[in-house]
Design a protein around this motif. Structure first.
Motif: not given
Length: 285
Positions: A181-183, A199-207, A209-222
């Motif tokens: 994602c290039g962050y 836009d290369s990975d849907p997880d790029c838009l799910k990330w 910086n809210d510490q209660t969110q982060l990437c908890y809803y990303c496919d990478s987390c699963k």
């Protein structure tokens, strides 16, 4: 006969003692007012396992000590079911964790994880919203991301130091955005948008910086959870194989005690009958 009965009695007395803290732990979790979703998920398995071990142990202990054939028969049936279930779980655990692993990333010490690399029953369960809400709650409650920070001589680690860290699958999948994602690194759990293909990975838009969110809803987390489960299930399966061997040995000893008790029960009335028939013959003389 006494040796086999004593051995079975001793083993089941020890397993009965083991069931007390297991059952107590489940009851303690259920009684806490501030029980989290993660703890609530664990309480009933602990209670069920504790009660099952306690009932089976009592049956084996009483059957061996009092030479009760019926209780030993129940104990053997229960042990057979446990052994069969354990064999089934070992086969199942290896079957559902045979696919998927992390991908190496250039100039990184950690791996990136992709849900598309996994398939099968376990992946489908983790991917379900109802299950993932509980799993993600457990990850948040464990503070695994909040505890990622490192300081060297009081100075926070730099981006280059972080890039070469050996992160766990959950840390890599849930606590940072995917590398592609290039962050831009700010600290372990804060990343700013860079010049990557967002836009290369849907997880790029799910990330977030809210510490209660982060990437908890990303496919990478699963995918990270699946990789962690694979590693832990394989370790548990090795332990289960050792336990299975011990249970088979105990089962053989218990079966010997059952056969001895059954022979004792059959011999006692037969001997009594011979004595009653012999008495009238001696009176005749």
């Amino acid at each position: 006969m006494r040796f086999t009965n004593s051995l079975i009695g001793m083993i089941n007395f020890l397993t009965f003692l083991l069931s007390i803290p297991i059952l107590g732990g489940g009851i303690w979790l259920s009684s806490k007012a501030n029980t989290t979703d993660c703890m609530r998920f664990l309480q009933w398995p602990l209670i069920i396992i504790g009660i099952s071990i306690m009932v089976v142990s009592l049956a084996g202990f009483a059957g061996a000590c009092y030479r009760n054939t019926s209780l030993l028969w129940f104990y053997l049936v229960a042990m057979f079911c446990i052994i069969a279930a354990l064999i089934g779980f070992i086969i199942f655990a290896y079957g559902v964790t045979d696919k998927g692993s992390g991908r190496s990333v250039l100039n990184r010490g950690y791996l990136d994880y992709y849900l598309s690399d996994y398939s099968g029953w376990l992946k489908d369960r983790v991917d379900q919203d109802s299950y993932w809400s509980k799993i993600s709650s457990c990850i948040r409650d464990s503070h695994v991301c909040a505890n990622m920070g490192l300081e060297i001589n009081g100075v926070p680690e730099s981006a280059d130091m972080f890039y070469y860290r050996n992160l766990s699958p959950i840390q890599s999948g849930c606590c940072k955005p995917p590398t592609e994602c290039g962050y831009v690194y700010v600290n372990e759990t804060v990343w700013n948008q860079g010049g990557g293909l967002m836009d290369s990975d849907p997880d790029c838009l799910k990330w977030s910086n809210d510490q209660t969110q982060l990437c908890y809803y990303c496919d990478s987390c699963k995918a990270g959870v699946l990789a962690s489960l694979k590693k832990s299930w394989r370790k548990v399966s090795v332990i289960n194989i050792v336990v299975l061997i011990l249970l088979v040995i105990v089962y053989v000893v218990a079966y010997a005690a059952f056969k001895n008790n059954k022979r004792y029960d059959n011999d006692e009335p037969y001997g009594s009958a011979r004595m009653t028939k012999a008495q009238p013959s001696s009176l005749h003389f």
